[in-house]
Structures are given as C-alpha cells and as structure tokens.
Design an enzyme around this catalytic site. Structure first.
Site, PDB file in Angstrom:
ATOM      1  N   TRP A 176       0.813  -1.225   0.000  1.00 21.02           N
ATOM      2  CA  TRP A 176       0.000   0.000   0.000  1.00 21.02           C
ATOM      3  C   TRP A 176       0.847   1.277   0.000  1.00 21.02           C
ATOM      4  CZ3 TRP A 176      -5.043   1.745  -0.011  1.00 21.02           C
ATOM      5  CH2 TRP A 176      -5.240   3.059   0.450  1.00 21.02           C
ATOM      6  N   ASP A 207      -0.136   9.100   0.622  1.00 20.57           N
ATOM      7  CA  ASP A 207       0.383  10.443   0.322  1.00 20.57           C
ATOM      8  C   ASP A 207       1.870  10.504  -0.033  1.00 20.57           C
ATOM      9  OD1 ASP A 207      -1.976  10.490   1.788  1.00 20.57           O
ATOM     10  OD2 ASP A 207      -1.238  11.862   3.299  1.00 20.57           O
ATOM     11  N   PHE A 261       2.743   9.549  10.123  1.00 17.62           N
ATOM     12  CA  PHE A 261       1.853  10.167   9.143  1.00 17.62           C
ATOM     13  C   PHE A 261       2.576  11.290   8.383  1.00 17.62           C
ATOM     14  CE2 PHE A 261      -2.768   9.032  10.634  1.00 17.62           C
ATOM     15  CZ  PHE A 261      -2.458   7.689  10.567  1.00 17.62           C
TER      16      PHE A 261
END
Ligand code: DQQ
Length: 474
Positions: free
Chosen positions: A17, A20, A79
C-alpha cells in the site's frame, strides 16, 4: 490478470500500500520522494515512510524504508510531513500519530537521507493550541521566512470547517501558534465547499502571489475527498484569498498532493492516485496506490494557475507515431487504424478557428473493438469543462466508475492542446497546461486498446496528433 493494470511509468512501490507523497526534496542534485507506506499489506494501516530517489524526477530507484513506527510510542503511525534543510542536515518534519493523539515530530539523517534518527526532543508540538476544538491536527508543511521557520498544519474546527494553522519557530524545535493562516469561514463557498478538515496543507510563494492548497475532507456527509487551491496575497501572517478552485478534477484520484521547490527554483507537485477497486481486488493485486506524474506549477501572466507535467516526462517517450490534419466530421467518430495501446502519451492539437466553440471534442481510449469497454476524455468547449468519463471503462464489477470534471474555458485561444497520459490503470488529461483531470480505470479485456476521436455539435480539425509509446520509470 493481476498485473495488467499495474502502471509502468508512474511511480509506485514494488508492492503493498502507498498513499500520500511525503518529504519531497532535492538534495545535492538527487530528488527524494517519500511516501505513506504499509510494507505488509495492500491496504492502509501500520503507516511507515517509504523512500525512492531519482536523478530526473521520472526514473526511480527504490530505497530502504525511511521511518518506522514505534509501537507504544508517539508515532504508532508515521503520518504525513515534509523535508527541510536544517542548517545543512536533512530533516523530516512529520506527524506522530496514535489513536489518541497527533503530534509534530522530527527525524534527521547523517548518511545522505538513507537512515533517519527520531529527534530526542520529540514531539516538538505536543498538542493543539488550547481552546480550539479540532477534528484533526496533522500534516506539517514547513518553510523558512528570513530568520524564522514557519509551519502550516492541517486541521478542522468542529462545527465550523477546515483550517490551516500557522506556527513559527526560531530553531525548528520550539514552536509558537500564530493563529489560523486561513479557515473555511474566510472563503466564499462558491465555487466549491472546502470540507470539515483540511488535510495536507501546502503553502508556497508563486509569482507575486502565494498558493495554499490542501485536501478537503468532507466528514459530514462523508467520503468526499478532493484537492483545493487558493491563490492570494500573504503579508504579516495574513493570507487574503483571491481565487479558489480544484487543483485536479479527479477528486480522490489526485489526493494529498504535496509540492516542493527544486534546486532550479521550480514548484513541483506529486499527488496520490488512489485505487478504484474493492479492498479484496487490491489484495489480489498485492499493490495499491500510484503517484501522479510530477507537475510544475506556475502563475500565468493573467493571474491563473498553470499546471503541466515537468519537461523531464518527455524522457520517458519511446517510439512515436504522428498524424497530421485529421478531420472529424460533426457528430462523427474517427478510429485510429492500426494503432492502440495502454501505455502511451498522446498529444492532440486542435485548431478551432473555423469550427467555433459550440460543442465538444475529445477522445476515447482503452476501447474494445465494439466499445463494450471505453474511457472518454472530453473537452466540452460549450460547457467550459474538461471531463473524464469512466462509466464504461470496465466490465469488471469490482471496479469503481465515475464522471470527473474541472472548469476549463478556452477563452480567446483558438488552439486546444490536450495531453493525455495513459499508463494501464491511470489516466491524466491536461488541457492547454492549465486544467487537469486524473482518473483510474480497470479495463478487463485484453483488446481494450483502441483510440477513437470524436466531435459533438461541431466538426473537429486536428492539426496534429502524436502518440508515444512510453518507457518504464524503473
Ligand atoms: N493521510 C495521512 C494523514 C493525512 C492523510 C495518513 C491524507 O497524515 O492527513 O496516512 O491522505
């Protein structure tokens, strides 16, 4: 079957996967692309930072994982964030995520951006400003302003809407909240709503203006995600919006875009093109997520945004075929004989001097011989929009289809130049270097390779059509 849709000349990891783009930077000549990555599955989760390098933005080498979550620590998920040059040391400024908390963290490298050490002072921003009831607090974008570091963070004020929060620091470690750079309250809702949460804000000087863009997340009603840009004036920590629009008409097909300024001073953007497949189909493929081509952003003399692939994309071109003076009669179609493909660049130059603008022109790609599968790229001159219609792209039942469009006004120009980048399951269409729509398509038939031109309500005169077979990015 699984890999017939895997792109060849757009960036994606070897497997699993990706979401961004992160930490975009050119360092001593080499371009670095980091990205949100789950190394163990083709679905979102366990978010690391993947890494790749390139000498030219279009040929990529995979590198070892850059950031790994610390179980039980501040960053159970690493993140989104950016990269900066911190007094000569490559530094990542990223979001430390846990289910309870979002913080801003730093990591530095001593070996040329290959391995990264999390900073002992993490988190450098431990909590949102007091008194603000926020739905999110993440995705730092950092720049240098004179002697000061500045940062915008993506956020949303509960019950009010998206917000970009502005911070300042003398040293990258100690940050002060300066107030919102902008909230959705300051934007006239027309022509678009900007969502409850602004993910991944980016803020850059462009020409004599500033450009803020972010990913609008609509939580209520849910599931609508698209990138928005705002051009305006920035002075004394205040950003005054002048123009608002969609950065790409493909919505979630160009989500969480991030830009950076390269060593030549160009503002370059990558976006994440999400899969339009069911989670089960993604697992079968073993990969999910593709980057758009690198796009150069500029301010046109008329004050509008210019957006086009970086010129280096031409290095990917292989064998070319050229057609000159093709006439498509009113409400007719024209099939390109003896030519087709699923990994191509097409450049189509229309001369609209005689036909006028009271209709639409365009192409159909990935067309099966009888049209059971086909994808339409339409420049609706009368309706002033650029459209990709994927409603008939696939006979598969596990592939999403849709209709994606962006305003596009030819204005006084008599020439229309469409550039179409088709790479298996990703399609990017650019009109006159100022409007772009990205789509994902999953044709199922091996013979869905045809290309057809059409004209609606006006005839189309194609001065020149060039098709290039494209070479791999790896
Ligand atoms: N993806 C990241 C977040 C960001 C979102 C998590 C946007 O930091 O807000 O993977 O796609």
């Amino acid at each position: 079957m699984a890999d017939s849709n895997r792109p060849l000349y757009h960036f994606l990891p070897p497997s699993n996967w990706m979401n961004d783009p992160n930490g975009l930077i050119q360092w001593q000549g080499t371009y670095h692309l980091f990205y949100q990555y789950n190394p163990n599955a083709a679905h979102w989760g366990d978010i690391h930072w993947g890494h790749a390098t390139s000498p030219d933005l279009v040929h990529w080498t995979h590198q070892p994982i850059a950031l790994t979550p610390t179980p039980g620590g501040l960053d159970e998920g690493c993140f989104t964030g950016c990269a900066v040059n911190w007094d000569g040391q490559p530094t990542l400024v990223y979001t430390g995520w846990t289910p309870e908390r979002e913080t801003v963290c730093l990591a530095t490298s001593r070996d040329g951006l290959l391995t990264w050490e999390k900073h002992p002072r993490n988190p450098v921003i431990a909590a949102p400003p007091p008194g603000l009831d926020l739905v999110g607090f993440r995705d730092p974008c950092v720049w240098r302003e004179g002697e000061v570091w500045k940062m915008v963070l993506g956020s949303g004020i509960r019950g009010e809407g998206g917000a970009a929060l502005l911070y300042a620091s003398p040293n990258l470690l100690d940050w002060t909240y300066e107030g919102p750079l902008l909230t959705s309250q300051w934007i006239d809702k027309a022509p678009l709503a900007t969502g409850d949460m602004w993910e991944c804000p980016n803020f850059f000087r462009i020409g004599d203006r500033h450009l803020l863009f972010f990913s609008a997340m609509n939580i209520d009603p849910g599931d609508s995600l698209y990138p928005v840009y705002i051009l305006g004036k920035y002075q004394d920590n205040r950003f005054t919006p002048e123009k608002v629009g969609w950065l790409d008409g493909g919505e979630v097909n160009c989500y969480a875009p991030q830009a950076f300024v390269d060593e030549a001073g160009r503002l370059i953007l990558f976006g994440w093109a999400r899969e339009g497949l069911t989670p089960e189909a993604q697992e079968v493929n073993g990969w999910a997520g593709v980057m758009t081509l690198p796009r150069q952003l500029e301010l046109n003399p008329d004050g509008n945004l210019s957006i086009r692939p970086v010129p280096e994309v031409e290095k990917l071109r292989g064998e070319a075929r050229v057609w000159e003076n093709l006439q498509v009669a009113l409400d007719e179609t024209l099939l390109l004989q003896d030519f087709g493909g699923d990994c191509l660049e097409l450049e189509v130059v229309y001369n609209l001097t005689e036909s006028g603008l009271d209709g639409a022109v365009g192409l159909v790609v990935r067309r099966s011989p009888k049209g059971e599968e086909q994808t339409e790229i339409r420049c609706d001159l009368a309706g002033k929009r650029l459209v990709i219609n994927t409603l008939r792209s696939s006979l598969r039942t596990d592939a999403q289809t849709g209709h994606f469009e962006i305003p596009f006004d030819l204005g006084e120009e008599k020439k229309l130049r469409l550039r179409i980048f088709l790479d298996k399951s990703i399609l990017e269409a650019y009109a006159n270097d100022r409007a772009v729509v990205t789509a994902r398509i999953y044709p199922n038939r091996e013979d869905s390779q045809g290309i057809l031109l059409f004209a609606h309500q006006i005839p189309a005169q194609v001065e020149k059509l060039t098709a290039w077979r494209m070479n791999s990015a790896f």
